[in-house]
Design an enzyme around this catalytic site. Sequence first.
Site, mmCIF file in Angstrom:
data_model
loop_
_atom_site.group_PDB
_atom_site.id
_atom_site.type_symbol
_atom_site.label_atom_id
_atom_site.label_comp_id
_atom_site.label_asym_id
_atom_site.label_seq_id
_atom_site.Cartn_x
_atom_site.Cartn_y
_atom_site.Cartn_z
ATOM 1 N N ARG A 1 0.836 -1.116 -0.110
ATOM 2 C CA ARG A 1 -0.113 0.067 -0.014
ATOM 3 C C ARG A 1 1.124 1.323 0.111
ATOM 4 O O ARG A 1 0.483 2.306 -0.427
ATOM 5 C CB ARG A 1 -1.001 -0.035 1.153
ATOM 6 C CG ARG A 1 -2.120 1.012 1.201
ATOM 7 C CD ARG A 1 -3.049 0.876 2.343
ATOM 8 N NE ARG A 1 -2.523 1.079 3.510
ATOM 9 C CZ ARG A 1 -3.260 0.624 4.624
ATOM 10 N NH1 ARG A 1 -4.331 0.436 4.457
ATOM 11 N NH2 ARG A 1 -2.799 0.811 5.705
ATOM 12 N N LYS B 1 -2.590 6.435 1.896
ATOM 13 C CA LYS B 1 -2.579 6.988 3.176
ATOM 14 C C LYS B 1 -1.717 8.066 3.375
ATOM 15 O O LYS B 1 -0.327 7.999 3.538
ATOM 16 C CB LYS B 1 -1.960 5.722 4.317
ATOM 17 C CG LYS B 1 -2.390 5.694 5.612
ATOM 18 C CD LYS B 1 -2.213 4.175 6.309
ATOM 19 C CE LYS B 1 -2.677 4.282 7.718
ATOM 20 N NZ LYS B 1 -4.278 4.337 8.191
ATOM 21 N N GLU C 1 -16.294 6.251 4.861
ATOM 22 C CA GLU C 1 -15.504 5.804 6.061
ATOM 23 C C GLU C 1 -15.514 6.748 7.058
ATOM 24 O O GLU C 1 -15.913 7.987 6.976
ATOM 25 C CB GLU C 1 -14.324 5.398 5.483
ATOM 26 C CG GLU C 1 -13.382 6.330 5.411
ATOM 27 C CD GLU C 1 -11.901 5.569 4.873
ATOM 28 O OE1 GLU C 1 -11.450 4.498 5.534
ATOM 29 O OE2 GLU C 1 -11.104 6.539 4.429
HETATM 30 C C1 LIG Z 1 -5.168 3.579 8.079
HETATM 31 C C2 LIG Z 1 -6.578 3.901 7.830
HETATM 32 C C3 LIG Z 1 -7.665 2.950 7.833
HETATM 33 C C4 LIG Z 1 -7.487 1.623 8.362
HETATM 34 O O1 LIG Z 1 -6.683 0.853 7.517
HETATM 35 P P1 LIG Z 1 -5.917 -0.465 8.071
HETATM 36 O O2 LIG Z 1 -4.982 -1.102 6.804
HETATM 37 O O3 LIG Z 1 -6.979 -1.517 8.474
HETATM 38 O O4 LIG Z 1 -5.140 -0.084 9.156
HETATM 39 C C5 LIG Z 1 -8.704 3.270 7.394
HETATM 40 N N1 LIG Z 1 -9.199 4.675 6.927
HETATM 41 C C6 LIG Z 1 -8.338 5.530 6.653
HETATM 42 C C7 LIG Z 1 -8.302 6.821 6.256
HETATM 43 C C8 LIG Z 1 -6.944 5.219 7.236
HETATM 44 O O5 LIG Z 1 -5.821 6.115 7.337
#
Ligand SMILES: *Cc1c(COP(=O)(O)O)cnc(C)c1O
Length: 341
Positions: free
Chosen positions: A82, A186, A222
Amino acid sequence: MEKADLNFSQLPFGYVKTDKNYRCEFKDGKWGEPVLTDSDIIPLHIAAQCLHYGQLIFEGLKIFERPDGKAQSFRAIENAKRMIRSADMLMMEPVPEEMFMEAVRKTVNANRRFIPPHGCGASLYVRPFLIGSGIQMGVNPSKEYLFIMFVAPVGPYYKGSGLSMVNLIVEENIDRAAPLGIGNIKAAANYAAGLRATIPAKAKGFNEVLYLDAREKKYIDESGSSNFFGITKDGRYITPASSSILPSITNMSIKQLARDEGLKVEERKIHVDELRDLAEAGAVGTAAVISPIGSITYRDEVIKFGDTPGPVSLKLYKKLSAIQNGLVEDPYGWTQIIPEE
Ligand SMILES: *Cc1c(COP(=O)(O)O)cnc(C)c1O
């Protein structure tokens, strides 16, 4: 080795200075030799690209101590992948997968005494990040990068137990990802853009906001740092399909566990009006694990899901956490023991 003198079972989700952090510099077209450093400060040029034009991405993953005392990572390779996608999106130099995985091993090994003991409810959070560190006055990608990884022992992201209930409020005005259009990676900037929504919501007593799609303001995207899921009354696991949410590794894992439990999994648009008909709802992510949602406030309405975790959320939480903590055999190959070096 003796553990660090910390009250591991009472840890918040916060920063703790550990022994070492990992750093590697990209310069003159290549990655240099990584180093482990005591200092938690970085020297950075005042004209560094990341400070002005935002080349800054990060990741988050957890290390768990098994009952036999060995440390194991959970799907770290997915974080490596990722981070490559995030780097690609912001035209940054990607960190090769093998380099990322080696950094995890080195960083964890240099901080073993901070790995929370098995069964205390805490884990070792690993925070890798990549910044454009080169001098850049014109708007261009940096030619130099800094890849850093540090760890901190952490407790639950939301106050309470590992499975505490959270209350969310639907945010209709602020788009977290839209100003940048990079919600599916991210990136630090998404979080900065979300503060204007999160801080007032927290002041009103909510744990987080729940964002809607930027275009129609009708569908669930989300919450601030976690994906959303619902359990329908007929037992389906539903989670939003959207190009502006982060593909959560935890959600990906829970979808698999749900399927193997015989639940139907649907990844599709979820209209806000559908919230009222759900039996259970939850937020999922590395930090949040599975945080069951007690209520969602939408305009003047408080949609309640209950004061205790629902049976499906509880079952999925237990399955996931048993694998992460090494309590059961991992049939998926998600966990990897970190050999002592
Ligand atoms: C990190 C994050 C998540 C969760 O992702 P994981 O890989 O399960 O830790 C969900 N939404 C956002 C915006 C994030 O930054």
